[in-house]
Design a protein around this motif. Structure first.
Motif, PDB file in Angstrom:
ATOM      1  N   ALA A   1       0.821  -1.206   0.000  1.00 46.86           N
ATOM      2  CA  ALA A   1       0.000   0.000   0.000  1.00 46.86           C
ATOM      3  C   ALA A   1       0.855   1.255   0.000  1.00 46.86           C
ATOM      4  O   ALA A   1       0.374   2.341  -0.359  1.00 46.86           O
ATOM      5  CB  ALA A   1      -0.932  -0.007   1.218  1.00 46.86           C
ATOM      6  N   LEU A   2       2.138   1.119   0.366  1.00 44.77           N
ATOM      7  CA  LEU A   2       3.056   2.250   0.389  1.00 44.77           C
ATOM      8  C   LEU A   2       4.014   2.256  -0.798  1.00 44.77           C
ATOM      9  O   LEU A   2       4.393   3.331  -1.274  1.00 44.77           O
ATOM     10  CB  LEU A   2       3.872   2.225   1.689  1.00 44.77           C
ATOM     11  N   ALA A   3       4.417   1.088  -1.263  1.00 43.44           N
ATOM     12  CA  ALA A   3       5.372   1.010  -2.378  1.00 43.44           C
ATOM     13  C   ALA A   3       5.268  -0.384  -2.987  1.00 43.44           C
ATOM     14  O   ALA A   3       4.920  -1.360  -2.309  1.00 43.44           O
ATOM     15  CB  ALA A   3       6.794   1.275  -1.887  1.00 43.44           C
ATOM     16  N   ARG A   4       5.606  -0.467  -4.303  1.00 42.14           N
ATOM     17  CA  ARG A   4       5.558  -1.754  -5.007  1.00 42.14           C
ATOM     18  C   ARG A   4       6.835  -2.016  -5.805  1.00 42.14           C
ATOM     19  O   ARG A   4       6.901  -2.925  -6.618  1.00 42.14           O
ATOM     20  CB  ARG A   4       4.347  -1.800  -5.936  1.00 42.14           C
ATOM     21  N   GLY A   5       7.877  -1.193  -5.582  1.00 42.31           N
ATOM     22  CA  GLY A   5       9.151  -1.398  -6.253  1.00 42.31           C
ATOM     23  C   GLY A   5       9.250  -0.771  -7.622  1.00 42.31           C
ATOM     24  O   GLY A   5      10.148  -1.121  -8.409  1.00 42.31           O
ATOM     25  N   ARG A   6       8.384   0.160  -7.938  1.00 41.67           N
ATOM     26  CA  ARG A   6       8.370   0.771  -9.274  1.00 41.67           C
ATOM     27  C   ARG A   6       9.679   1.506  -9.552  1.00 41.67           C
ATOM     28  O   ARG A   6      10.179   2.265  -8.731  1.00 41.67           O
ATOM     29  CB  ARG A   6       7.200   1.743  -9.387  1.00 41.67           C
ATOM     30  N   GLY A   7      10.255   1.227 -10.752  1.00 41.63           N
ATOM     31  CA  GLY A   7      11.457   1.923 -11.192  1.00 41.63           C
ATOM     32  C   GLY A   7      12.753   1.323 -10.655  1.00 41.63           C
ATOM     33  O   GLY A   7      13.822   1.863 -10.916  1.00 41.63           O
TER      34      GLY A   7
ATOM     35  N   MET B   1      11.810  -0.349  -0.428  1.00 38.83           N
ATOM     36  CA  MET B   1      12.460   0.725   0.315  1.00 38.83           C
ATOM     37  C   MET B   1      13.105   1.737  -0.630  1.00 38.83           C
ATOM     38  O   MET B   1      13.023   2.960  -0.404  1.00 38.83           O
ATOM     39  CB  MET B   1      13.509   0.130   1.252  1.00 38.83           C
ATOM     40  N   MET B   2      13.741   1.239  -1.690  1.00 39.01           N
ATOM     41  CA  MET B   2      14.448   2.151  -2.590  1.00 39.01           C
ATOM     42  C   MET B   2      13.485   2.912  -3.489  1.00 39.01           C
ATOM     43  O   MET B   2      13.830   3.984  -3.997  1.00 39.01           O
ATOM     44  CB  MET B   2      15.469   1.381  -3.408  1.00 39.01           C
ATOM     45  N   GLU B   3      12.309   2.390  -3.688  1.00 44.73           N
ATOM     46  CA  GLU B   3      11.306   3.199  -4.396  1.00 44.73           C
ATOM     47  C   GLU B   3      10.913   4.411  -3.555  1.00 44.73           C
ATOM     48  O   GLU B   3      10.774   5.523  -4.075  1.00 44.73           O
ATOM     49  CB  GLU B   3      10.060   2.383  -4.709  1.00 44.73           C
ATOM     50  N   ARG B   4      10.751   4.200  -2.256  1.00 47.64           N
ATOM     51  CA  ARG B   4      10.376   5.320  -1.387  1.00 47.64           C
ATOM     52  C   ARG B   4      11.501   6.332  -1.249  1.00 47.64           C
ATOM     53  O   ARG B   4      11.242   7.536  -1.088  1.00 47.64           O
ATOM     54  CB  ARG B   4      10.012   4.779   0.011  1.00 47.64           C
ATOM     55  N   ASN B   5      12.755   5.873  -1.298  1.00 53.08           N
ATOM     56  CA  ASN B   5      13.885   6.791  -1.184  1.00 53.08           C
ATOM     57  C   ASN B   5      15.031   6.261  -2.037  1.00 53.08           C
ATOM     58  O   ASN B   5      15.842   5.458  -1.574  1.00 53.08           O
ATOM     59  CB  ASN B   5      14.318   6.937   0.278  1.00 53.08           C
ATOM     60  N   PRO B   6      15.133   6.692  -3.296  1.00 53.10           N
ATOM     61  CA  PRO B   6      16.190   6.174  -4.186  1.00 53.10           C
ATOM     62  C   PRO B   6      17.604   6.527  -3.754  1.00 53.10           C
ATOM     63  O   PRO B   6      18.559   5.982  -4.305  1.00 53.10           O
ATOM     64  CB  PRO B   6      15.858   6.828  -5.538  1.00 53.10           C
TER      65      PRO B   6
ATOM     66  N   ARG C   1       9.581   2.910   7.906  1.00 48.88           N
ATOM     67  CA  ARG C   1      10.780   3.579   8.430  1.00 48.88           C
ATOM     68  C   ARG C   1      11.400   4.485   7.372  1.00 48.88           C
ATOM     69  O   ARG C   1      11.853   5.596   7.679  1.00 48.88           O
ATOM     70  CB  ARG C   1      11.764   2.516   8.883  1.00 48.88           C
ATOM     71  N   VAL C   2      11.428   4.029   6.136  1.00 44.57           N
ATOM     72  CA  VAL C   2      11.989   4.851   5.059  1.00 44.57           C
ATOM     73  C   VAL C   2      11.157   6.109   4.875  1.00 44.57           C
ATOM     74  O   VAL C   2      11.687   7.194   4.617  1.00 44.57           O
ATOM     75  CB  VAL C   2      12.054   4.041   3.752  1.00 44.57           C
ATOM     76  N   GLU C   3       9.848   5.980   5.018  1.00 42.74           N
ATOM     77  CA  GLU C   3       8.972   7.143   4.826  1.00 42.74           C
ATOM     78  C   GLU C   3       9.278   8.242   5.817  1.00 42.74           C
ATOM     79  O   GLU C   3       9.017   9.408   5.551  1.00 42.74           O
ATOM     80  CB  GLU C   3       7.508   6.717   4.942  1.00 42.74           C
ATOM     81  N   ARG C   4       9.790   7.902   6.983  1.00 41.70           N
ATOM     82  CA  ARG C   4      10.047   8.891   8.017  1.00 41.70           C
ATOM     83  C   ARG C   4      11.404   9.577   7.855  1.00 41.70           C
ATOM     84  O   ARG C   4      11.744  10.436   8.655  1.00 41.70           O
ATOM     85  CB  ARG C   4       9.966   8.234   9.396  1.00 41.70           C
TER      86      ARG C   4
END
Length: 560
Positions: free
Chosen positions: A253-259, A463-468, A508-511
């Motif tokens: 619901a937060l990330a799916r690994g796009r990109g 995690m890397m989708e949320r913060n590359p 955690r990455v979102e924060r």
């Protein structure tokens, strides 16, 4: 002369002769007699007034025998017992002459075998084996078993400016045949694969070649194997437990690994499987020969990006399919140092942010350099801990610095019995009885640390989708700090920091301070490039998560 006088003289002569014979026998018996004994009754002697006995001289007397020397056997026996029972310290000498001389100790074939000549033929007899740890400490080359490397191949690293004619001369001088030579930009060197033309060992050839000043290094071509135990199975809800245990529905619901591109260095992947439709960004085959897809590579790709009836760790990520493993003579899938190094070089040069290494083998200097160089470029390296069991030494590349080593857990929250243990374990993930795609549009139940590593690779992609901009060390820190503790309290050698939690890690990455990079609408996802983390980005354990937790959805079971 009268008859009476003659008879008297004859009797006197006979008596004298008899007396002399008796005296001679007594003297001989006295000289041969043993030493006088004690504790005997006193001998009765003749009276003092008795007339002395006159013994006529009969020539030279018989000398008495020399008394015997002291008995040496007791002292010899005492010395034998002392030496037999003494604790001898380790030594490189066989001391002779009361310690004044040091004679070299001769060790035959590391105490393993000894040659005995019998009837003109040499026979080899087995002796007691040295404990493995002691043997390796005495001779590190013993750690390299014959099955750990290709017996007739050697890898040579060349310096710059070596022409083809010089290479041919080098090969002729060392009795080698060139197979292939490649420029590996990942480690900035030129690697050649050569076949040994005689029965010399790769270690002996490497030592001989390394003496050439135009050669940087030489080593054996090590063998690596995939870490799985696959078996066909029917569909069952129990096989879908990893999604709930890892909290993947909540994380998606937060990330799916796009990109995010995940390089899978493995066996052949069935790119036509419905679960992998549209998930293959590129493919590379360093083997250069046509082989059918294999269940291990297809299962690993499915654990990362399955997107049809199953759900992988990062269903929107892209797979860089690298087929470096093929079937060996023993029937298992294996690869070599040369092929894996070329695969790492290709992954680093084609946008991979994560490299999944679900294989294991011996320590390899070339692979260690390749992994270190990839990590320095910001690529997250994730590897299976291995399926060699609790008594196995650390396997590689999982035990290399900078690699996230993953062990496997079962549906009952216990450790997979064959999973490797040790201080190199970072965390654990489900890896027993996993339902995954197989070649030909099929599904199979698979087990092994290979698939645990694949799930963690998928979580890293989220995690890397949320913060590359996440660096490999940050990814590792977040994964370990958000894992659920398993086994004894705190970190241990079985589960590492615990079992992975995708939702906690992505939350955690979102924060973190750096916001995610927005993608332009209507364009295909771009591949994120590795960038150093922004200084000051604190990685702290999140407080209570405010987001509403969505219950895991029941995945539709695939038909057989």
């Amino acid at each position: 002369m009268s008859a009476a006088t003659l008879h008297r003289r004859l009797c006197t002569a006979i008596g004298t002769v008899a007396a002399l014979a008796a005296l001679a026998g007594a003297a001989s018996a006295q000289s041969l007699a043993p030493p006088p004994l004690t504790n005997l009754p006193p001998v009765v002697t003749a009276p003092v007034n008795a007339p002395p006995l006159v013994v006529p001289s009969v020539g030279a007397t018989i000398p008495a025998m020399r008394p015997p020397a002291p008995d040496v056997l007791p002292s010899v026996e005492r010395e034998y017992r002392r030496l037999r029972d003494a604790r001898l310290p380790p030594s490189n000498c066989n001391y002779l002459g009361n310690g004044r001389t040091c004679a070299k100790l001769w060790v035959i074939d590391d105490w393993r075998t000894v040659s005995r000549h019998k009837r003109g033929k040499a026979q080899r007899e087995s002796l007691r084996r040295v404990p493995a740890r002691a043997a390796v400490q005495r001779n590190p080359r013993l750690a390299i078993a014959d099955r750990d490397h290709v017996p007739d191949e050697v890898l040579i690293e060349f310096g710059g400016g070596l022409s083809d004619s010089q290479l041919r001369a080098l090969a002729r001088r060392h009795r080698l045949t060139r197979i292939s030579i490649d420029n590996i930009s990942l480690v900035g060197t030129r690697i050649g694969l050569f076949r040994i033309n005689d029965r010399r060992s790769p270690q002996a050839v490497a030592r001989a070649v390394a003496t050439d000043n135009r050669v940087r290094a030489a080593q054996a071509n090590f063998i690596y194997t995939l870490q799985n135990d696959a078996a066909p199975a029917a569909a069952d809800n129990a096989m879908l437990y990893p999604q709930a245990r890892l909290r993947l529905p909540e994380a998606h619901a937060l990330a799916r690994g796009r990109g995010i591109v995940v390089a899978v260095i493995d066996s052949g992947i069935d790119i036509g499987h419905p679960e992998l439709s549209g998930a293959i960004a590129d493919s590379f085959d360093p083997l250069g020969r046509k082989e059918t897809p294999h269940q291990h590579g297809t299962g690993i790709a499915g654990a990362i990006v399955a997107r049809a009836k199953l759900t992988g760790g990062a269903p929107a990520a892209q797979i860089l399919a690298i087929r470096a493993f093929s079937e060996s003579k023993a029937g298992s899938q294996s690869s070599t140092s040369y092929l894996i190094l070329k695969s790492l070089d290709y992954a680093a040069g084609h946008g991979a942010r994560i490299v999944n290494m679900s294989f294991a083998g011996p320590r390899d200097p070339l692979i260690a350099r390749g992994v270190a160089s990839a990590a320095a470029r910001g690529i997250v390296m994730i590897a299976a801990a291995g399926n060699a069991g609790p008594k196995s030494p650390p396997l590689y590349p999982a035990a290399l610095p900078g690699v996230i080593a993953v062990s496997a857990t079962s549906p009952g929250d216990t450790l997979f019995a064959a999973s490797n243990r040790g201080p190199q374990i970072a965390l654990a993930a489900p890896g027993v009885d996993i339902l995954l795609p197989a070649p030909g549009g099929k599904y199979e139940m698979m087990t092994g640390t290979s698939f645990s590593a694949a799930f963690v690779s998928g979580i890293a992609a989220l995690m890397m989708e949320r913060n590359p901009t996440l660096a490999p060390d940050q990814v590792r820190a977040i994964l370990t700090q958000t894992a659920h503790d398993r086994g004894p309290p705190g970190r241990d050698d079985l589960f590492g920091a615990g079992e992975a939690d995708a939702f906690a890690a992505v939350s955690r990455v979102e924060r973190l301070a750096v916001p995610p990079v927005a993608e332009p609408a209507g364009e295909p996802p771009a591949v994120a490039t590795a960038q150093p983390a922004v200084p000051g980005d604190a990685i702290e354990m999140p407080s209570k998560v405010d987001e509403k937790v969505v219950a895991p959805a029941q995945a539709e079971l695939p038909g057989r």
